[in-house]
Design a protein around this motif. Sequence first.
Motif, PDB file in Angstrom:
ATOM      1  N   ALA A  55     -12.387   1.387  37.254  1.00  0.00           N
ATOM      2  CA  ALA A  55     -13.614   1.195  38.028  1.00  0.00           C
ATOM      3  C   ALA A  55     -14.850   1.326  37.145  1.00  0.00           C
ATOM      4  CB  ALA A  55     -13.673   2.200  39.181  1.00  0.00           C
ATOM      5  N   VAL A  56     -14.886   2.353  36.325  1.00  0.00           N
ATOM      6  CA  VAL A  56     -16.031   2.547  35.424  1.00  0.00           C
ATOM      7  C   VAL A  56     -16.092   1.412  34.407  1.00  0.00           C
ATOM      8  CG1 VAL A  56     -17.036   4.060  33.673  1.00  0.00           C
ATOM      9  CG2 VAL A  56     -16.085   5.044  35.768  1.00  0.00           C
ATOM     10  N   SER A  57     -14.946   0.988  33.909  1.00  0.00           N
ATOM     11  CA  SER A  57     -14.900  -0.100  32.931  1.00  0.00           C
ATOM     12  C   SER A  57     -15.400  -1.409  33.522  1.00  0.00           C
ATOM     13  CB  SER A  57     -13.479  -0.259  32.388  1.00  0.00           C
ATOM     14  OG  SER A  57     -13.068   0.933  31.734  1.00  0.00           O
ATOM     15  N   ILE A  58     -15.078  -1.665  34.791  1.00  0.00           N
ATOM     16  CA  ILE A  58     -15.581  -2.862  35.463  1.00  0.00           C
ATOM     17  C   ILE A  58     -17.105  -2.788  35.552  1.00  0.00           C
ATOM     18  CG2 ILE A  58     -15.704  -4.057  37.698  1.00  0.00           C
ATOM     19  CD1 ILE A  58     -12.697  -3.235  38.050  1.00  0.00           C
ATOM     20  N   THR A  59     -17.610  -1.655  35.992  1.00  0.00           N
ATOM     21  CA  THR A  59     -19.053  -1.484  36.152  1.00  0.00           C
ATOM     22  C   THR A  59     -19.778  -1.602  34.814  1.00  0.00           C
ATOM     23  OG1 THR A  59     -18.713  -0.156  38.125  1.00  0.00           O
ATOM     24  CG2 THR A  59     -20.819   0.092  37.015  1.00  0.00           C
ATOM     25  N   ASN A  60     -19.148  -1.106  33.740  1.00  0.00           N
ATOM     26  CA  ASN A  60     -19.751  -1.195  32.408  1.00  0.00           C
ATOM     27  C   ASN A  60     -19.476  -2.532  31.716  1.00  0.00           C
ATOM     28  OD1 ASN A  60     -20.963   1.341  32.433  1.00  0.00           O
ATOM     29  ND2 ASN A  60     -19.139   2.347  31.648  1.00  0.00           N
ATOM     30  N   GLY A  61     -18.621  -3.355  32.301  1.00  0.00           N
ATOM     31  CA  GLY A  61     -18.320  -4.669  31.729  1.00  0.00           C
ATOM     32  C   GLY A  61     -17.471  -4.607  30.466  1.00  0.00           C
ATOM     33  N   CYS A  62     -16.606  -3.605  30.350  1.00  0.00           N
ATOM     34  CA  CYS A  62     -15.763  -3.463  29.152  1.00  0.00           C
ATOM     35  C   CYS A  62     -14.414  -4.156  29.379  1.00  0.00           C
ATOM     36  CB  CYS A  62     -15.551  -1.994  28.805  1.00  0.00           C
ATOM     37  SG  CYS A  62     -14.523  -1.781  27.335  1.00  0.00           S
ATOM     38  N   GLN A  63     -14.318  -5.406  28.935  1.00  0.00           N
ATOM     39  CA  GLN A  63     -13.092  -6.178  29.129  1.00  0.00           C
ATOM     40  C   GLN A  63     -11.869  -5.501  28.502  1.00  0.00           C
ATOM     41  OE1 GLN A  63     -12.665  -8.982  31.069  1.00  0.00           O
ATOM     42  NE2 GLN A  63     -14.690  -8.317  31.731  1.00  0.00           N
ATOM     43  N   TYR A  64     -12.055  -4.942  27.318  1.00  0.00           N
ATOM     44  CA  TYR A  64     -10.935  -4.282  26.643  1.00  0.00           C
ATOM     45  C   TYR A  64     -10.384  -3.157  27.514  1.00  0.00           C
ATOM     46  CZ  TYR A  64      -7.945  -2.429  23.021  1.00  0.00           C
ATOM     47  OH  TYR A  64      -6.839  -2.029  22.320  1.00  0.00           O
ATOM     48  N   CYS A  65     -11.269  -2.297  27.992  1.00  0.00           N
ATOM     49  CA  CYS A  65     -10.832  -1.156  28.790  1.00  0.00           C
ATOM     50  C   CYS A  65     -10.280  -1.578  30.145  1.00  0.00           C
ATOM     51  CB  CYS A  65     -11.975  -0.156  28.957  1.00  0.00           C
ATOM     52  SG  CYS A  65     -12.444   0.638  27.399  1.00  0.00           S
ATOM     53  N   ILE A  66     -10.858  -2.613  30.742  1.00  0.00           N
ATOM     54  CA  ILE A  66     -10.321  -3.115  32.010  1.00  0.00           C
ATOM     55  C   ILE A  66      -8.859  -3.510  31.817  1.00  0.00           C
ATOM     56  CG2 ILE A  66     -10.409  -5.006  33.691  1.00  0.00           C
ATOM     57  CD1 ILE A  66     -13.504  -5.044  33.187  1.00  0.00           C
ATOM     58  N   HIS A  67      -8.589  -4.265  30.758  1.00  0.00           N
ATOM     59  CA  HIS A  67      -7.215  -4.732  30.523  1.00  0.00           C
ATOM     60  C   HIS A  67      -6.276  -3.605  30.119  1.00  0.00           C
ATOM     61  CE1 HIS A  67      -7.749  -9.019  31.121  1.00  0.00           C
ATOM     62  NE2 HIS A  67      -8.938  -8.889  30.560  1.00  0.00           N
ATOM     63  N   SER A  68      -6.710  -2.753  29.201  1.00  0.00           N
ATOM     64  CA  SER A  68      -5.793  -1.709  28.725  1.00  0.00           C
ATOM     65  C   SER A  68      -5.495  -0.685  29.815  1.00  0.00           C
ATOM     66  CB  SER A  68      -6.333  -1.039  27.459  1.00  0.00           C
ATOM     67  OG  SER A  68      -7.497  -0.297  27.722  1.00  0.00           O
ATOM     68  N   HIS A  69      -6.495  -0.324  30.609  1.00  0.00           N
ATOM     69  CA  HIS A  69      -6.248   0.680  31.645  1.00  0.00           C
ATOM     70  C   HIS A  69      -5.601   0.087  32.887  1.00  0.00           C
ATOM     71  CE1 HIS A  69      -7.686   4.202  29.573  1.00  0.00           C
ATOM     72  NE2 HIS A  69      -8.502   3.361  28.953  1.00  0.00           N
ATOM     73  N   THR A  70      -5.765  -1.214  33.125  1.00  0.00           N
ATOM     74  CA  THR A  70      -5.000  -1.856  34.192  1.00  0.00           C
ATOM     75  C   THR A  70      -3.520  -1.856  33.818  1.00  0.00           C
ATOM     76  OG1 THR A  70      -6.866  -3.203  34.921  1.00  0.00           O
ATOM     77  CG2 THR A  70      -4.665  -3.991  35.520  1.00  0.00           C
ATOM     78  N   ALA A  71      -3.223  -2.148  32.550  1.00  0.00           N
ATOM     79  CA  ALA A  71      -1.829  -2.091  32.086  1.00  0.00           C
ATOM     80  C   ALA A  71      -1.287  -0.667  32.210  1.00  0.00           C
ATOM     81  CB  ALA A  71      -1.734  -2.583  30.638  1.00  0.00           C
ATOM     82  N   ALA A  72      -2.095   0.319  31.846  1.00  0.00           N
ATOM     83  CA  ALA A  72      -1.665   1.724  31.951  1.00  0.00           C
ATOM     84  C   ALA A  72      -1.445   2.107  33.414  1.00  0.00           C
ATOM     85  CB  ALA A  72      -2.694   2.642  31.297  1.00  0.00           C
ATOM     86  N   ALA A  73      -2.325   1.654  34.300  1.00  0.00           N
ATOM     87  CA  ALA A  73      -2.166   1.961  35.725  1.00  0.00           C
ATOM     88  C   ALA A  73      -0.896   1.328  36.280  1.00  0.00           C
ATOM     89  CB  ALA A  73      -3.396   1.488  36.504  1.00  0.00           C
ATOM     90  N   ARG A  74      -0.628   0.084  35.871  1.00  0.00           N
ATOM     91  CA  ARG A  74       0.608  -0.572  36.324  1.00  0.00           C
ATOM     92  C   ARG A  74       1.836   0.202  35.825  1.00  0.00           C
ATOM     93  NH1 ARG A  74      -0.563  -4.948  39.106  1.00  0.00           N
ATOM     94  NH2 ARG A  74      -2.345  -6.241  38.588  1.00  0.00           N
ATOM     95  N   ALA A  75       1.765   0.684  34.587  1.00  0.00           N
ATOM     96  CA  ALA A  75       2.875   1.468  34.039  1.00  0.00           C
ATOM     97  C   ALA A  75       3.053   2.785  34.793  1.00  0.00           C
ATOM     98  CB  ALA A  75       2.649   1.737  32.543  1.00  0.00           C
ATOM     99  N   LYS A  76       1.979   3.270  35.409  1.00  0.00           N
ATOM    100  CA  LYS A  76       2.040   4.515  36.181  1.00  0.00           C
ATOM    101  C   LYS A  76       2.310   4.254  37.660  1.00  0.00           C
ATOM    102  CE  LYS A  76      -0.806   7.303  33.071  1.00  0.00           C
ATOM    103  NZ  LYS A  76      -0.805   6.423  31.910  1.00  0.00           N
ATOM    104  N   GLY A  77       2.615   2.995  38.005  1.00  0.00           N
ATOM    105  CA  GLY A  77       3.042   2.679  39.365  1.00  0.00           C
ATOM    106  C   GLY A  77       2.031   2.000  40.258  1.00  0.00           C
ATOM    107  N   MET A  78       0.874   1.595  39.734  1.00  0.00           N
ATOM    108  CA  MET A  78      -0.114   0.918  40.571  1.00  0.00           C
ATOM    109  C   MET A  78       0.482  -0.363  41.151  1.00  0.00           C
ATOM    110  SD  MET A  78      -3.872  -0.631  39.617  1.00  0.00           S
ATOM    111  CE  MET A  78      -3.204  -1.966  38.600  1.00  0.00           C
ATOM    112  N   THR A  79       0.321  -0.527  42.444  1.00  0.00           N
ATOM    113  CA  THR A  79       0.798  -1.741  43.108  1.00  0.00           C
ATOM    114  C   THR A  79      -0.328  -2.773  43.151  1.00  0.00           C
ATOM    115  OG1 THR A  79       0.083  -1.025  45.302  1.00  0.00           O
ATOM    116  CG2 THR A  79       2.306  -0.335  44.594  1.00  0.00           C
TER     117      THR A  79
END
Length: 135
Positions: A76-100
């Motif tokens: 959420a913070v990465s989206i608001t800050n416009g950090c594409q790298y963090c959006i992608h890396s933390h979305t991958a991390a969230a999916r690995a932690k079970g995000m649906t």
Amino acid sequence: MATVKLWTDEDVARDPAVKAVFDDIRTTRKSDFVNDFWRGLAHDAGTLKRVWEGLKAIMIAPGALDPLTCELIYIAVSITNGCQYCIHSHTAAARAKGMTDGQHGHMLAIVGMANQTNALVTGLGVAPDDVFLVR
């Protein structure tokens, strides 16, 4: 495109301070993969270590929030800050932690709504209600 050299494993092997952090990243994450964010920070061993230690303390060590919630906040913070790298890396991390997909969609809706209402209340100049203030 990076504004600094992304260190290779050969570069890392020549700097004991950087190697120690990379070794800790690999051990902590139980993976040989070290992503390009860390490879970009490797040019400054002090910053590399400080950021890694901070990230471990906030995102990896046990805390009051579960690991998936931490990743959702990070996205959420990465989206608001416009950090594409963090959006992608933390979305991958969230999916690995079970995000649906449903959780992802709901979180995106919250981010969009919060950004909209934040902009509106800021533009309107509305001060917080007294009931919301800590006394």
